[in-house]
Design an enzyme around this catalytic site. Structure first.
Site, mmCIF file in Angstrom:
data_model
loop_
_atom_site.group_PDB
_atom_site.id
_atom_site.type_symbol
_atom_site.label_atom_id
_atom_site.label_comp_id
_atom_site.label_asym_id
_atom_site.label_seq_id
_atom_site.Cartn_x
_atom_site.Cartn_y
_atom_site.Cartn_z
ATOM 1 N N GLY A 81 -0.494 15.024 2.366
ATOM 2 C CA GLY A 81 -0.952 15.692 3.801
ATOM 3 C C GLY A 81 -0.860 14.460 4.870
ATOM 4 N N GLY A 111 0.694 8.515 -7.809
ATOM 5 C CA GLY A 111 1.797 9.007 -8.617
ATOM 6 C C GLY A 111 3.106 8.535 -7.897
ATOM 7 N N GLY A 113 5.023 10.129 -5.938
ATOM 8 C CA GLY A 113 5.206 10.472 -4.408
ATOM 9 C C GLY A 113 4.459 9.191 -3.635
ATOM 10 C CB THR A 135 0.331 12.009 -11.786
ATOM 11 O OG1 THR A 135 0.651 13.466 -11.952
ATOM 12 C CG2 THR A 135 1.379 11.382 -12.664
ATOM 13 C CG ASP A 137 2.180 16.667 -11.626
ATOM 14 O OD1 ASP A 137 1.120 17.600 -12.544
ATOM 15 O OD2 ASP A 137 2.447 16.596 -10.606
ATOM 16 N NE ARG A 181 5.177 18.767 -6.550
ATOM 17 C CZ ARG A 181 4.599 19.720 -5.848
ATOM 18 N NH1 ARG A 181 3.479 20.116 -5.867
ATOM 19 N NH2 ARG A 181 5.663 20.059 -5.222
HETATM 20 O O1 F6P Z 1 0.641 16.427 -8.770
HETATM 21 C C1 F6P Z 1 -0.477 17.064 -9.333
HETATM 22 C C2 F6P Z 1 -0.754 18.397 -8.921
HETATM 23 O O2 F6P Z 1 -2.099 18.776 -9.490
HETATM 24 C C3 F6P Z 1 0.264 19.154 -9.433
HETATM 25 O O3 F6P Z 1 0.440 19.367 -10.957
HETATM 26 C C4 F6P Z 1 0.314 20.677 -8.811
HETATM 27 O O4 F6P Z 1 1.479 21.524 -8.311
HETATM 28 C C5 F6P Z 1 -0.229 20.058 -7.224
HETATM 29 O O5 F6P Z 1 -0.707 18.698 -7.487
HETATM 30 C C6 F6P Z 1 -1.283 21.015 -6.811
HETATM 31 O O6 F6P Z 1 -1.569 20.304 -5.604
HETATM 32 P P1 F6P Z 1 -2.718 20.935 -4.508
HETATM 33 O O7 F6P Z 1 -3.690 20.044 -4.887
HETATM 34 O O8 F6P Z 1 -2.244 20.258 -3.114
HETATM 35 O O9 F6P Z 1 -2.706 22.299 -4.582
#
Ligand code: F6P
Length: 359
Positions: A81, A111, A113, A135, A137, A181
């Site tokens: 963000g 993570g 990113g 993470t 993920d 993801r």
């Molecule tokens: O990267 C971690 C994660 O939880 C993903 O598995 C999921 O798609 C995303 O973040 C959700 O993001 P947000 O919290 O912005 O909805």
């Protein structure tokens, strides 16, 4: 290399279980070296925005509290963000902020990113960084496990187990949609742990017919219920995304593949009733399991040790059963670690008769 007097620690990206345990171990280890620790609020924004947002963390007020045992991020985090458009601008503000706060180094808990963003922000500046991977993920390169993954796997497995029990009562096939993801690690690990019948992940193509054949096989064996695990990043059978919602930086907000599968399967096959459960953000919380707490302790201690040895631009990793460090640039270059369709987890799924797609 000048002597370290003060370091910063921040959490960046989506939260997960174990972040506070990481912060705690960084504080503990740093204090032993006589360093001061600034906990930076809201990811890199606590540094790039003014007034800077941080608090001094000590063993007394942080590690000696219940926080290390809890989920969430005590410091706050920022998931994709970043509100400043240009990398040049944000990097300048980051370097200035680090100087103004008097930080000799920063431990970034993030993570793939976040490692990418922060290492870009630091390129060409004197800011010393050590990364700690976290993470749900589990897609951060090089490390076999990131903090938070095992707790999420435990949460999903417990959910699958509970759904299996109610499925038995009602002659149902339960579709469980999990996060991850574009990487299917969370789905695959929880499907294996939770004895799923079908596991669908973005890395492997599948057909609706393939799923139905598996369900027919289960029915023919006399079982009245089935368990299907699907990773949120999976697309439709022909490769179309099921959603076009995007976040602030234009990345997909996933969700909906479970409902799509339910609709498509039940159009042609109704020997089971189908129901969908989306586990959502619950997967990011809960009580951190012991392995995540262990990783948190080892990673935090290692990050401080590396800084004390004059190292920087490294990320700590868990590889071959031990903690080591790799170049942050190599992590960034490697991008994102997806499930290897030829790897050991997929092989095990196939060996166990789980329908995992057309491979
Ligand atoms: O990267 C971690 C994660 O939880 C993903 O598995 C999921 O798609 C995303 O973040 C959700 O993001 P947000 O919290 O912005 O909805």
């Amino acid at each position: 290399m000048s002597e370290i007097k003060r370091i910063g620690v921040l959490t960046s990206g989506g939260d997960c279980a174990g972040l506070n345990a990481v912060i705690s171990s960084v504080v503990e280890a740093a204090e032993k070296k006589g360093w001061e620790v600034y906990g930076i609020n809201d990811g890199t924004e606590g540094i790039t925005e003014k007034p800077h947002r941080y608090e001094v963390l000590t063993v007394k007020n942080f590690s000696d509290s219940p926080w290390p045992r809890l989920s969430g991020s005590y410091l706050g985090s920022l998931n994709k963000g970043m509100r400043i458009e240009s990398l040049e601008e944000v990097s300048k503000r980051f370097a200035t902020g680090v100087k103004e706060l008097g930080l000799d180094a920063i431990v970034v808990v993030g993570g793939d990113g976040s490692m990418n963003i922060v290492s870009n922000m630091c390129r060409g500046s004197m800011v010393r960084i050590i990364g700690i991977p976290k993470t749900i993920d589990n897609d951060t390169p090089i490390t076999e496990f990131s903090v938070g993954f095992q707790t999420a796997v435990q949460y999903c497995t417990t959910a699958i187990d509970s759904l299996e029990l109610t499925a038995r009562s009602h002659n149902r096939a339960m579709i469980t949609e999990v996060m991850g993801r574009d990487a299917g690690h969370l789905a695959l690990h929880s499907a294996l742990a939770g004895n799923a019948d079908v596991c669908l992940i973005p890395e492997i193509p599948y057909t609706i017919n393939g799923i139905i054949n598996k369900l027919k096989e289960i029915k023919a064996r006399g079982r009245n219920h089935a368990v299907i695990v699907v990773s949120e990043g999976l697309k439709t059978e022909d490769g179309t995304p099921v959603t076009n919602r995007k976040n602030m930086v234009g990345e997909m907000i996933y969700g909906g593949i479970g409902q799509y599968l339910c609709g498509e399967i039940s159009k042609v096959y109704n020997d089971f009733q189908f129901r969908v459960t989306t586990l959502g953000h619950l997967q990011r919380s809960g009580v951190p399991v012991a392995f995540d707490r262990l990783l948190a302790s080892l990673f935090g201690a290692k990050a401080v040790e590396l800084l004390a040895q004059g190292e920087d631009n490294k990320m700590v990793v868990w590889k071959n059963g031990e903690v080591s460090a790799v170049e942050l640039n190599d992590v960034v270059k490697a991008g994102t670690t997806l499930v290897d369709p030829k790897g050991k987890y997929v092989k095990a799924a196939k060996d166990l008769g789980i329908y995992i797609g057309e491979i």
